[in-house]
Design an enzyme around this catalytic site. Structure first.
Site, PDB file in Angstrom:
ATOM      1  N   GLU A 295      11.691   7.208  36.223  1.00 53.47           N
ATOM      2  CA  GLU A 295      11.069   8.400  36.818  1.00 53.47           C
ATOM      3  C   GLU A 295      10.938   8.236  38.323  1.00 53.47           C
ATOM      4  O   GLU A 295      11.125   9.190  39.087  1.00 53.47           O
ATOM      5  CB  GLU A 295       9.694   8.628  36.182  1.00 53.47           C
TER       6      GLU A 295
ATOM      7  N   ASP B 203       1.127  11.309  33.414  1.00 53.42           N
ATOM      8  CA  ASP B 203       1.610  10.547  34.566  1.00 53.42           C
ATOM      9  C   ASP B 203       0.732  10.839  35.777  1.00 53.42           C
ATOM     10  O   ASP B 203       1.222  11.212  36.827  1.00 53.42           O
ATOM     11  CB  ASP B 203       3.070  10.892  34.863  1.00 53.42           C
TER      12      ASP B 203
END
Length: 478
Positions: free
Chosen positions: A329, A357
């Protein structure tokens, strides 16, 4: 016969108006009751903390493409299996392999002294022995864009963007990260020798915040790094003295070909509609600084622990629960984009998606992007979340989270569970991202919220609107 013929004709002719309003999505009362019990159970459960502790202790930092990348994937597969998931598998994800070996910086003139920096992911290295050049400072990216190229050529561009504030919704981060992502390439286009910016963080620690930058053509990448906030303050003061400022910058880093990692996926099978699923997870990779505890071992742990609570129920929800530990990511949502590319034709099977997140502190708000007929069901979820101190704002969109924003873009209905980031950006992308920043009580509140949302969505009668291209207008306006 006349009535029968009229009925047949009515069936054959297209409706001049909609034949019937689409049925509203609702969540059964029995599911609400079970979700309330799940919520209370999660507030006493420490599976999530055990996962964060284990991942950060046994693996540590997890830079995409590094040796620890592979170790983390193997660890994740073993953990999913040990926790009793019905299915565990992986899907390949390829990306450029960036490496960091060392970095340093110093003022050479007029007041020699060291500076604390961190190379940005995607940065090129400096020549052996380092690079010495004059600094040209700009208050923001727009000022640099407006500068004549000849004033920038051969110099180290420094963007003294304002320091972030510690805010619950972290909205300062967008502006700062935009400078970090776009600035180096734009400086290169003007002939700059290198690029520096003030760290995108709300702290006063003498630790620089790393993060990605992007070069459309990696062969044209220039050295790029972030200064710690105290060092950016010091450089600002030196520049204000009005004398020419020269820096030495030494970065031993760069992109070395490509690498193939993987998204690691686990699933608890639904009791009635197993091919449909709630999509959740976090990203398994981290930067090579710190141990990636809040970014994003916590997210992987929160969503995995919530799924485990659901998987251990005497009766599973109608739909499956799928958890993804996304690959890379940090350098550009590679795992989320790969998942979207591989599963976009079956996106209607995703009942709803929400990724964690944003650290490990409390969830304070919820928002969603769903079809209008599913708003009432989102309201039902909100009512069960309310005792956790979570507000629902129906006017805000919900992309699902960082990696899931790519999946939302191809048609997934999105739910965003918004964490308090007041502390998060003090430690984000620094050596301070370590286990001691994870508060077990706040972590449990996160697990409770995800368990409720996941279970209720998976138990819904009706859907939330996922379909190929369903939210194109919504994602375009985010």
């Amino acid at each position: 016969m006349k009535h029968r013929a009229a009925l047949l004709l009515a069936l054959l002719l297209p409706c001049a108006v909609p034949c019937a309003a689409e049925t509203e999505t609702r969540i059964p009362a029995v599911a609400i009751e079970t979700a309330s019990e799940l919520r209370d159970r999660a507030l006493k459960d420490d599976v999530a903390y055990d996962i964060v502790e284990s991942l950060t202790t046994e693996i540590g930092s997890r830079l995409a493409g590094s040796e620890n990348d592979l170790k983390a994937r193997e660890w994740m597969i073993a953990k999913f299996k040990a926790l009793g998931f019905d299915k565990v598998w992986s899907e390949p994800v390829s990306f450029p392999k960036w490496v960091r070996r060392s970095e340093s910086a110093a003022v050479v003139e007029p007041y020699p002294q060291p500076l604390t920096i961190s190379a940005l992911g995607g940065s090129a290295g400096t020549p052996a022995g380092g690079l010495v050049a004059e600094v040209i400072a700009f208050p923001d990216l727009e000022a640099m864009k407006a500068a004549a190229d000849y004033t920038v050529r051969g110099k180290i561009v420094y963007i003294a963007n304002p320091r972030m504030h510690a805010l619950r919704d972290g909205h300062d981060y967008g502006a700062g990260s935009g400078v970090r992502v776009q600035g180096p390439e734009q400086a290169e286009a003007k002939g700059a020798a290198a690029f520096l910016l003030r760290s995108v963080g709300s702290d006063g620690n003498r630790l620089a915040h790393t993060g990605m930058t992007r070069f459309s053509n990696p062969d044209k990448a220039i050295p790029a790094a972030a200064l710690s906030n105290p060092d950016a303050d010091q450089l600002d003061r030196i520049i204000k003295r009005g004398k020419p400022v020269k820096l030495r910058l030494s970065l031993d880093c760069g992109t070395e070909g490509s690498y193939t990692g993987a998204n690691i996926i686990a699933e608890f099978t639904g009791s009635q509609r197993p091919r449909e699923y709630f999509l959740t997870g976090g990203h398994l990779d981290s930067w090579d600084v710190g141990t990636g505890a809040i970014d994003d071992a916590a997210g992987v742990a929160i969503t995995t622990a919530a799924a485990v609570l659901i998987g251990r129920l005497p009766e599973r929800p109608a739909r499956s629960i799928r958890v993804v530990a996304f690959a890379n990511e940090e350098s550009g949502l590679y795992g989320g984009k790969a998942y979207a590319a591989q599963h976009h034709l079956e996106i209607d099977k995703v009942i709803l998606g929400a990724e964690s997140d944003g650290g490990a502190d409390r969830i304070y708000a919820m928002s969603a992007t769903v079809k209008p007929e599913a708003r009432a069901a989102i309201g039902q979820i909100a009512e069960v979340l309310r005792p956790l101190g979570i507000d629902y704002d129906a006017t805000l969109p919900g992309s699902g989270g960082s990696d899931l924003s790519a999946v939302h873009a191809v048609g997934m209905a999105g739910l965003s569970l918004r964490q308090d980031t007041s502390r998060y950006f003090e430690w984000h992308h620094t050596d301070n991202d370590t286990l001691d920043k994870v508060d077990p009580e706040q972590l449990r509140q996160n697990v409770a919220a995800y368990a409720v949302a996941m279970y209720l969505a998976a138990s819904a009668e009706g859907d939330f609107g996922s379909a190929p291209g369903a939210f194109e207008k919504a994602t375009a306006s985010h």
